[in-house]
Scaffold this active site. Structure first.
Site, PDB file in Angstrom:
ATOM      1  N   GLU A  62       0.814  -1.222   0.000  1.00 33.17           N
ATOM      2  CA  GLU A  62       0.000   0.000   0.000  1.00 33.17           C
ATOM      3  C   GLU A  62       0.847   1.271   0.000  1.00 33.17           C
ATOM      4  O   GLU A  62       0.514   2.244  -0.668  1.00 33.17           O
ATOM      5  CB  GLU A  62      -0.946   0.000   1.205  1.00 33.17           C
ATOM      6  CG  GLU A  62      -2.059  -1.049   1.129  1.00 33.17           C
ATOM      7  CD  GLU A  62      -1.624  -2.429   1.576  1.00 33.17           C
ATOM      8  OE1 GLU A  62      -0.458  -2.593   2.001  1.00 33.17           O
ATOM      9  OE2 GLU A  62      -2.445  -3.367   1.517  1.00 33.17           O
ATOM     10  N   HIS A 130      -9.890  -5.348  10.131  1.00 34.07           N
ATOM     11  CA  HIS A 130     -10.535  -5.177   8.828  1.00 34.07           C
ATOM     12  C   HIS A 130     -11.888  -4.519   9.062  1.00 34.07           C
ATOM     13  O   HIS A 130     -12.888  -4.916   8.486  1.00 34.07           O
ATOM     14  CB  HIS A 130     -10.723  -6.529   8.125  1.00 34.07           C
ATOM     15  CG  HIS A 130      -9.456  -7.161   7.637  1.00 34.07           C
ATOM     16  ND1 HIS A 130      -8.434  -7.496   8.477  1.00 34.07           N
ATOM     17  CD2 HIS A 130      -9.045  -7.501   6.387  1.00 34.07           C
ATOM     18  CE1 HIS A 130      -7.443  -8.034   7.772  1.00 34.07           C
ATOM     19  NE2 HIS A 130      -7.781  -8.041   6.497  1.00 34.07           N
TER      20      HIS A 130
END
Lengths: 336, 438
Positions: A62, A130
């Site tokens: 990322e 998450h």
């Protein structure tokens, strides 16, 4: 007029923008694997067939590919970069906050970073990592526009406006609102679908939207909590309480015009946020309302938010973490 | 002769008073630029303060035991000539220092194997342009250092004296429309790529006429119109950005390349790994230029890396790489030229490791006590400007006089820019909120 889910309307929006402007491309993890998922929530499903050169599938990196998005945007491209779960934005934070947001300012206004970032939020049975609502970490970053979409109509219009905007734009989406199908479907989903016109349209990045008009109390929410606010207002209506519901939608900057009109009318405000109460978006919003409209407020602004804990896994605790209609009703009734 | 006041510089300590401990020079004695004049004590440590002028110590104003505040006068030096004397031309009379040992320079990749660079393969105009640009960077850095010592310049600085060949050699291999990314140590990169002395100097002074309107400052100098992204001061941060720029060039079917400068400190960052890997898997036109100056802040590179060479890392990404002598501007230029060719031929990215040395402190007021003196001596004897100057004189018939003239020219360039500092427009508070949004 076609009726679409958020996942479908985002896909349409991305497709139309890529057809309209060849500088637009997508970059992210698992977004362009034939036979694959179309990203974690099917938003880019099959787009690799339509745009084989402009759907850039990345390694799990990322920091790297958000930085690459900044670099490509600086050089005249218009990247749409996404993460599978917004929690992963922490990995990309340096590139987003130190580079995407500051590059124009540091360069004395000479650099343009037309970068679109997309990130799914929300507690959805996946435990702590998450599940976070990451909006709070971006609303205070000068140089980034932050938008949160709760309907399919808004999702497509905001996506298009973001792609056409010359500033970095972060779009938050909610996992329970996508309406993703097949193997990527979510349980406990809330209907975010809408009629979506065929013709080109955009939704402004700096405007809140009144979802329901009322006079007694203003309930502010966004993403999932905008829907919860509407459900609470339905219930209040059966009790003869006329609540106004505003989908804040634009989290940076806030649309204090729309919010102010409502506060002046109702004098009472409940802000509903998924995410820990301390230091959340609702804290800034409450302070901003108090600073601007204190003369109109009949009582203190109330906040309904999550406990100051990580998102738990077990459903009974996750449900306790997430704001719900009952807590919104309790807050509204208390101030009436 | 002109009197130059030696003042207490901003030492960045919590109190703004120092105590004079001892004078190291007596009134009437000669002092050179940068020579330690006195020992002072702050709330944190004792340290030496250097002279910002060359000449004769005329008067000591602050006696030992006396407390003096930041900005107050400590002594007066009767200066020879200008208040900020010009740099002397690097001497070309010393014997050329030994090149790096051959076995220390491992060639990992034949695609980049450099032939022995022969100075006779270049015309003198080109060679002198490299010399002049390096001299400009050296002069800029030395003069700016004095401006800081005198306290007339705000902020902090990270300087590149001794690393000029890296910036100049690489940028000489680039076209005007190619780009570079840089770091907090970016003055040399800026001047090498074509930022003007004025644009750079006024940025350091925070003026509106600076290359970033004073909003960038020393750590973020750049100018997109000549192909330099403002310095990215988070270590390793430019590596992914450069990949993205290369991706844009590839998608636009442009022949442009990016050279991304960073130091040895960056290779331990995740951004280095992620960014280079992206460039590798997508064959992007990026020359990653690691200026291995051996120190990340105060930490020597061998304390934070198990490999012998940074260029060895390239093997893990499957890309071309080369370690070369970063103080030999022609070796840098030749290798960079080949790397740029590979990139334009869709065979990028390339990782270049340029061996060089950080002879200044990490930032202002860092006395580099952690650098062994033998190591400093070795690298000081391999001054990149002197190395080229010697070759120009001995092999290309350039006279010392010609080199002196180039030095005079760059001195004048700096003097002219400096003289106009008081005339520069400064930002107003209204500029605080501009340049953020499009």
């Amino acid at each position: 007029m076609p009726h679409l889910s958020i996942a479908e309307s985002l896909r349409e929006g991305i497709t139309e923008e890529m057809e309209r402007d060849e500088r637009v491309f997508c970059m992210g993890e698992d977004i362009a694997i034939p036979g694959g998922w179309g990203g974690a929530f099917t938003v880019t499903l099959d787009l690799e067939n339509k745009f084989p050169d402009r759907m850039i599938n990345t390694p799990i990196a990322e920091l790297g590919f958000f930085g690459a998005g900044v670099g490509a945007a600086m050089m005249g491209m218009r990247p749409i970069v996404d993460v599978q779960y917004s929690d992963f934005l922490f990995l990309a934070m340096d590139q987003i906050v130190n580079n995407a947001a500051k590059m124009r300012y540091m360069s004395g206004g000479t650099i343009t970073v037309p970068l679109v970032m997309r990130a799914p939020v929300g507690a959805t049975g996946r435990g702590s990592q998450h599940a976070q609502n990451m909006e709070r970490y971006f609303t205070g970053v000068p140089g980034i526009k932050v938008v949160a979409v709760s309907t399919a109509y808004d999702a497509k219009g905001v996506l298009k406006a973001a792609v056409r905007d010359d500033n970095p734009v972060m779009i938050f989406e909610h996992k329970l609102l996508y309406g993703s199908k097949g193997a990527r479907a979510e349980s406990g989903t809330v209907d975010g679908s809408s009629d979506v016109p065929d013709e080109d349209y955009t939704v402004p990045l700096d405007r809140a939207v009144v979802r329901r008009e009322g006079t007694k109390v203003t309930i502010l929410g966004w993403l999932l909590t905008a829907h919860l606010a509407s459900q609470a207002a339905d219930q209040l209506a059966t009790e003869g309480i006329d609540a106004e519901v505003i989908d804040v939608r634009s989290l940076s900057p806030f649309d204090y015009d729309t919010i102010g009109d409502s506060v002046r009318k109702t004098g009472r405000v409940v802000i509903v946020e998924e995410g820990p109460k301390t230091g959340g978006v609702s804290a800034e919003l409450a302070a901003g309302i108090a600073e601007r409209f204190s003369d109109s407020l009949a009582t203190t602004v109330a906040r309904v938010a999550s406990a100051d804990v990580p998102v738990p896994f077990t459903p009974i605790l996750e449900n306790a973490y997430r704001p719900d209609v009952a807590r919104i009703l309790a807050a509204a009734r208390k101030m009436l | 002769m002109k009197d130059v006041e030696i003042r207490v510089p901003d030492l960045g300590t919590t109190t703004d008073e120092i105590e004079v401990v001892q004078w190291l020079v007596r009134v009437g004695e000669q002092v050179t630029l940068g020579q330690p004049l006195l020992v002072v004590e702050t709330d944190k440590a004792s340290m030496e303060l250097e002279s910002v002028a060359a000449g004769t110590l005329k008067q000591i104003i602050a006696e030992p035991g006396q407390e003096v505040a930041t900005g107050e006068v400590l002594a007066i030096v009767a200066s020879e000539g200008a208040a900020l004397p010009a740099m002397s031309t690097p001497s070309t009379t010393t014997a050329p220092a030994p090149r790096l040992q051959k076995q220390a320079v491992r060639q990992l990749d034949n695609a980049l194997a450099i032939p022995d660079v022969d100075i006779d393969g270049y015309d003198n105009d080109f060679l002198l342009s490299l010399y002049e640009r390096m001299a400009l960077i050296r002069t800029f850095e030395e003069r700016v250092k004095l401006l800081f010592l005198e306290g007339s310049m705000p902020g902090t600085i990270h300087q590149c004296q001794g690393q000029e060949a890296c910036a100049v050699g690489v940028c000489a291999a680039l076209n005007q429309d190619d780009f570079i990314t840089s770091t907090f140590r970016g003055h040399g990169h800026a001047l090498a790529k074509g930022v003007t002395v004025e644009g750079l100097l006024y940025e350091l002074f925070g003026a509106l006429s600076g290359c970033c309107k004073g909003k960038g400052g020393s750590m973020h100098v750049g100018d997109m119109s000549i192909g330099m992204v403002p310095g990215i001061a988070i270590v390793g941060g430019g590596v992914p950005i450069a990949a993205g720029m290369g991706l844009a060039f590839k998608m636009q079917k442009s022949s442009q390349v990016v050279a991304s400068f960073f130091g040895d400190g960056a290779i331990a960052e995740g951004a280095f790994h992620e960014g280079i890997n992206l460039a590798a898997i997508w064959d992007l036109p990026v020359v990653y230029v690691c200026e291995n100056n051996h120190y990340g802040a105060s930490t020597r590179v061998d304390k934070v890396m198990r490999n012998q060479r940074i260029s060895e890392r390239a093997a893990t990404y499957g890309i071309h790489a080369q370690t070369i002598d970063g103080n030999d501007v022609l070796a840098v230029y030749e290798t960079a030229r080949k790397a740029v060719e590979l990139c334009r031929d869709a065979q990028g990215p390339v990782l270049l490791e340029l061996l060089t040395y950080r002879r200044t402190g990490h930032s202002r007021r860092d006395a580099c006590h952690y650098q062994p003196s033998e190591e400093r001596d070795y690298w000081m004897s391999r001054d990149p400007i002197t190395l080229l100057g010697v070759q120009l004189v001995e092999r290309r018939g350039v006279t010392q006089n010609e080199l002196d003239e180039l030095q005079t020219k760059v001195n004048q360039q700096f003097d002219d820019a400096l003289a106009a500092v008081p005339d520069q427009p400064m930002p107003t508070v209204d500029d605080l909120t501009t340049d953020l949004w499009v």
